[in-house]
Write a protein that holds these residues in place. Structure first.
Motif, PDB file in Angstrom:
ATOM      1  N   GLY A 107       0.789  -1.218   0.000  1.00 26.62           N
ATOM      2  CA  GLY A 107       0.000   0.000   0.000  1.00 26.62           C
ATOM      3  C   GLY A 107       0.824   1.272   0.000  1.00 26.62           C
ATOM      4  O   GLY A 107       0.267   2.376   0.101  1.00 26.62           O
ATOM      5  N   LYS A 108       2.147   1.166  -0.123  1.00 30.00           N
ATOM      6  CA  LYS A 108       2.986   2.370  -0.125  1.00 30.00           C
ATOM      7  C   LYS A 108       2.662   3.294  -1.290  1.00 30.00           C
ATOM      8  O   LYS A 108       2.782   4.515  -1.180  1.00 30.00           O
ATOM      9  N   ALA A 109       2.236   2.726  -2.392  1.00 28.71           N
ATOM     10  CA  ALA A 109       1.905   3.525  -3.583  1.00 28.71           C
ATOM     11  C   ALA A 109       0.421   3.854  -3.665  1.00 28.71           C
ATOM     12  O   ALA A 109       0.016   4.608  -4.557  1.00 28.71           O
ATOM     13  N   GLY A 110      -0.387   3.305  -2.761  1.00 26.59           N
ATOM     14  CA  GLY A 110      -1.826   3.522  -2.806  1.00 26.59           C
ATOM     15  C   GLY A 110      -2.569   2.203  -2.844  1.00 26.59           C
ATOM     16  O   GLY A 110      -1.971   1.117  -2.722  1.00 26.59           O
ATOM     17  N   THR A 111      -3.869   2.283  -3.025  1.00 32.36           N
ATOM     18  CA  THR A 111      -4.730   1.099  -3.037  1.00 32.36           C
ATOM     19  C   THR A 111      -5.460   1.010  -4.359  1.00 32.36           C
ATOM     20  O   THR A 111      -5.932   2.016  -4.887  1.00 32.36           O
ATOM     21  N   ILE A 112      -5.556  -0.213  -4.893  1.00 36.29           N
ATOM     22  CA  ILE A 112      -6.279  -0.470  -6.141  1.00 36.29           C
ATOM     23  C   ILE A 112      -7.371  -1.494  -5.856  1.00 36.29           C
ATOM     24  O   ILE A 112      -7.100  -2.570  -5.294  1.00 36.29           O
ATOM     25  N   LEU A 113      -8.589  -1.162  -6.249  1.00 38.30           N
ATOM     26  CA  LEU A 113      -9.713  -2.082  -6.174  1.00 38.30           C
ATOM     27  C   LEU A 113      -9.963  -2.653  -7.559  1.00 38.30           C
ATOM     28  O   LEU A 113     -10.192  -1.901  -8.515  1.00 38.30           O
ATOM     29  N   ARG A 143     -10.549   5.814   0.381  1.00 33.98           N
ATOM     30  CA  ARG A 143     -10.352   6.263  -0.998  1.00 33.98           C
ATOM     31  C   ARG A 143      -9.464   5.263  -1.722  1.00 33.98           C
ATOM     32  O   ARG A 143      -8.480   4.771  -1.161  1.00 33.98           O
ATOM     33  N   THR A 144      -9.787   4.949  -2.961  1.00 36.25           N
ATOM     34  CA  THR A 144      -9.042   3.933  -3.697  1.00 36.25           C
ATOM     35  C   THR A 144      -9.120   4.189  -5.190  1.00 36.25           C
ATOM     36  O   THR A 144     -10.052   4.841  -5.677  1.00 36.25           O
ATOM     37  N   ARG A 149      -8.888   7.440  -8.747  1.00 31.02           N
ATOM     38  CA  ARG A 149      -8.825   7.368 -10.204  1.00 31.02           C
ATOM     39  C   ARG A 149      -9.701   6.202 -10.652  1.00 31.02           C
ATOM     40  O   ARG A 149      -9.875   5.236  -9.915  1.00 31.02           O
ATOM     41  N   LEU A 150     -10.213   6.317 -11.872  1.00 31.99           N
ATOM     42  CA  LEU A 150     -11.194   5.357 -12.370  1.00 31.99           C
ATOM     43  C   LEU A 150     -10.678   4.734 -13.666  1.00 31.99           C
ATOM     44  O   LEU A 150     -10.253   5.448 -14.580  1.00 31.99           O
ATOM     45  N   VAL A 151     -10.729   3.404 -13.721  1.00 32.70           N
ATOM     46  CA  VAL A 151     -10.355   2.678 -14.937  1.00 32.70           C
ATOM     47  C   VAL A 151     -11.503   1.751 -15.313  1.00 32.70           C
ATOM     48  O   VAL A 151     -11.929   0.920 -14.504  1.00 32.70           O
ATOM     49  N   ILE A 152     -11.986   1.906 -16.526  1.00 32.71           N
ATOM     50  CA  ILE A 152     -13.092   1.097 -17.039  1.00 32.71           C
ATOM     51  C   ILE A 152     -12.563   0.269 -18.204  1.00 32.71           C
ATOM     52  O   ILE A 152     -12.019   0.819 -19.164  1.00 32.71           O
ATOM     53  N   SER A 153     -12.715  -1.054 -18.134  1.00 28.97           N
ATOM     54  CA  SER A 153     -12.187  -1.899 -19.213  1.00 28.97           C
ATOM     55  C   SER A 153     -13.266  -2.836 -19.752  1.00 28.97           C
ATOM     56  O   SER A 153     -13.913  -3.541 -18.982  1.00 28.97           O
ATOM     57  N   ASN A 154     -13.464  -2.766 -21.062  1.00 29.44           N
ATOM     58  CA  ASN A 154     -14.398  -3.650 -21.769  1.00 29.44           C
ATOM     59  C   ASN A 154     -15.669  -3.859 -20.951  1.00 29.44           C
ATOM     60  O   ASN A 154     -16.070  -4.984 -20.646  1.00 29.44           O
ATOM     61  N   ALA A 155     -16.287  -2.740 -20.619  1.00 28.92           N
ATOM     62  CA  ALA A 155     -17.390  -2.740 -19.674  1.00 28.92           C
ATOM     63  C   ALA A 155     -18.733  -2.911 -20.353  1.00 28.92           C
ATOM     64  O   ALA A 155     -18.944  -2.493 -21.490  1.00 28.92           O
ATOM     65  N   VAL A 192     -18.876  12.361 -13.743  1.00 26.72           N
ATOM     66  CA  VAL A 192     -17.692  11.709 -13.171  1.00 26.72           C
ATOM     67  C   VAL A 192     -16.575  12.744 -13.039  1.00 26.72           C
ATOM     68  O   VAL A 192     -16.223  13.427 -14.012  1.00 26.72           O
ATOM     69  N   THR A 193     -16.026  12.873 -11.858  1.00 26.39           N
ATOM     70  CA  THR A 193     -14.974  13.858 -11.609  1.00 26.39           C
ATOM     71  C   THR A 193     -13.586  13.233 -11.471  1.00 26.39           C
ATOM     72  O   THR A 193     -12.581  13.940 -11.576  1.00 26.39           O
ATOM     73  N   ALA A 194     -13.517  11.930 -11.236  1.00 27.06           N
ATOM     74  CA  ALA A 194     -12.215  11.274 -11.091  1.00 27.06           C
ATOM     75  C   ALA A 194     -11.503  11.203 -12.433  1.00 27.06           C
ATOM     76  O   ALA A 194     -12.143  10.977 -13.468  1.00 27.06           O
TER      77      ALA A 194
END
Length: 289
Positions: A38-44, A109-110, A135-141, A229-231
């Protein structure tokens, strides 16, 4: 840290009980991966249908090695989370489960990554719960009214409930093959892993219920709010996807302020398996900006 088999992945999953009232009327069991400093942050990382957290088995170690804490839950009714035939599996309910899980883990926050139906859940979080999304990442949604006919067919109880588990697994084999550009990536370990949660009667019924929850009303209800969406957002798309087309991703990116569209060539729908290194690098580059 690697997951050679789905059994290794499942053994690494943690279990949390979400109390009645936090998601719906039941106490719910949720399985999830929680790894990395988690030193660089968290990813869900959120999967879709008919997969579970194992979809990211080759991606999670690459992200954790770069200092991220990686959370990869199984949605309700998916994988090894609660599969009882007693609750809704709508995208909104999945979003409520994610919020309850993050609250239980003390994560305010993640970075949010959503694939397939997980992409729809990620959009709900970005639109309705922006304080959670860094931040938000959407893939083949799954978005708009573009839903795979095969998955919709699974949701027809009169057509599928009486069929044997073996028929369902055969159909899943076809789906897995269709969603990979590099057929060498269709390994026995990957196919067995994706199918493992559905390989008995309880799993079969749960997959049918998950499929019956697919509803274009849920995604169309988001369209007028994509612009809210603001992220910072990356729309990351496997080029060869036979179900969620490139044009869908491009349209989605055009409707989210400041969103970037990025294509992964030579990869299809299951791009976490098709091109795990390129998928991971695209995430890392975006998160490092």
């Amino acid at each position: 840290m690697t997951y050679a088999t789905w059994q290794d992945f499942h053994a690494a999953q943690r279990l949390v009980m979400l109390p009645a009232g936090s998601v719906n009327h039941l106490d719910l069991s949720v399985r999830y991966i929680d790894t990395g400093s988690g030193k660089a942050g968290t990813i869900l990382l959120m999967h879709g249908i008919p997969t579970w957290g194992f979809l990211y088995h080759a991606v999670i170690p690459l992200l954790a090695e770069c200092g991220y804490r990686v959370i990869a839950p199984d949605f309700l009714g998916h994988g090894f989370s609660d599969k009882r035939d007693r609750f809704d599996r709508s995208f909104q309910d999945q979003a409520r489960m994610i919020l309850a899980l993050l609250d239980r883990l003390g994560i305010e926050r993640t970075h949010v990554v959503g694939h397939d139906t997980g992409g729809a859940v990620a959009l709900i979080l970005g639109i309705e719960h922006p304080a959670v999304v860094e931040r938000l990442v959407i893939s083949n949604a799954v978005c708009y009214d573009r839903f795979d006919d095969d998955m919709l067919d699974f949701g027809h109880p009169l057509r599928w409930k009486s069929k044997p588990v073996s028929a369902l697994l055969d159909a899943l084999d076809e789906s897995l093959a269709m969603g990979l550009s590099d057929q060498q990536r269709l390994t026995v370990a990957f196919a067995e892993g994706i199918k493992a949660p559905w390989s008995d009667e309880e799993g079969k019924l749960s997959l049918l219920r998950n499929a019956s929850a697919l509803n274009a009303n849920q995604t169309m209800a988001l369209v007028d709010r994509h612009h809210t969406v603001t992220a910072p957002t990356l729309v990351l798309w496997g080029e060869d996807d036979p179900w969620q087309k490139v044009a869908d991703g491009q349209q989605l990116a055009s409707e989210i302020p400041g969103a970037r569209f990025q294509l992964i060539q030579g990869a299809s729908h299951w791009l976490q398996q098709d091109a795990p290194e390129r998928f991971s690098q695209a995430l890392l580059d975006f998160l490092a900006e």
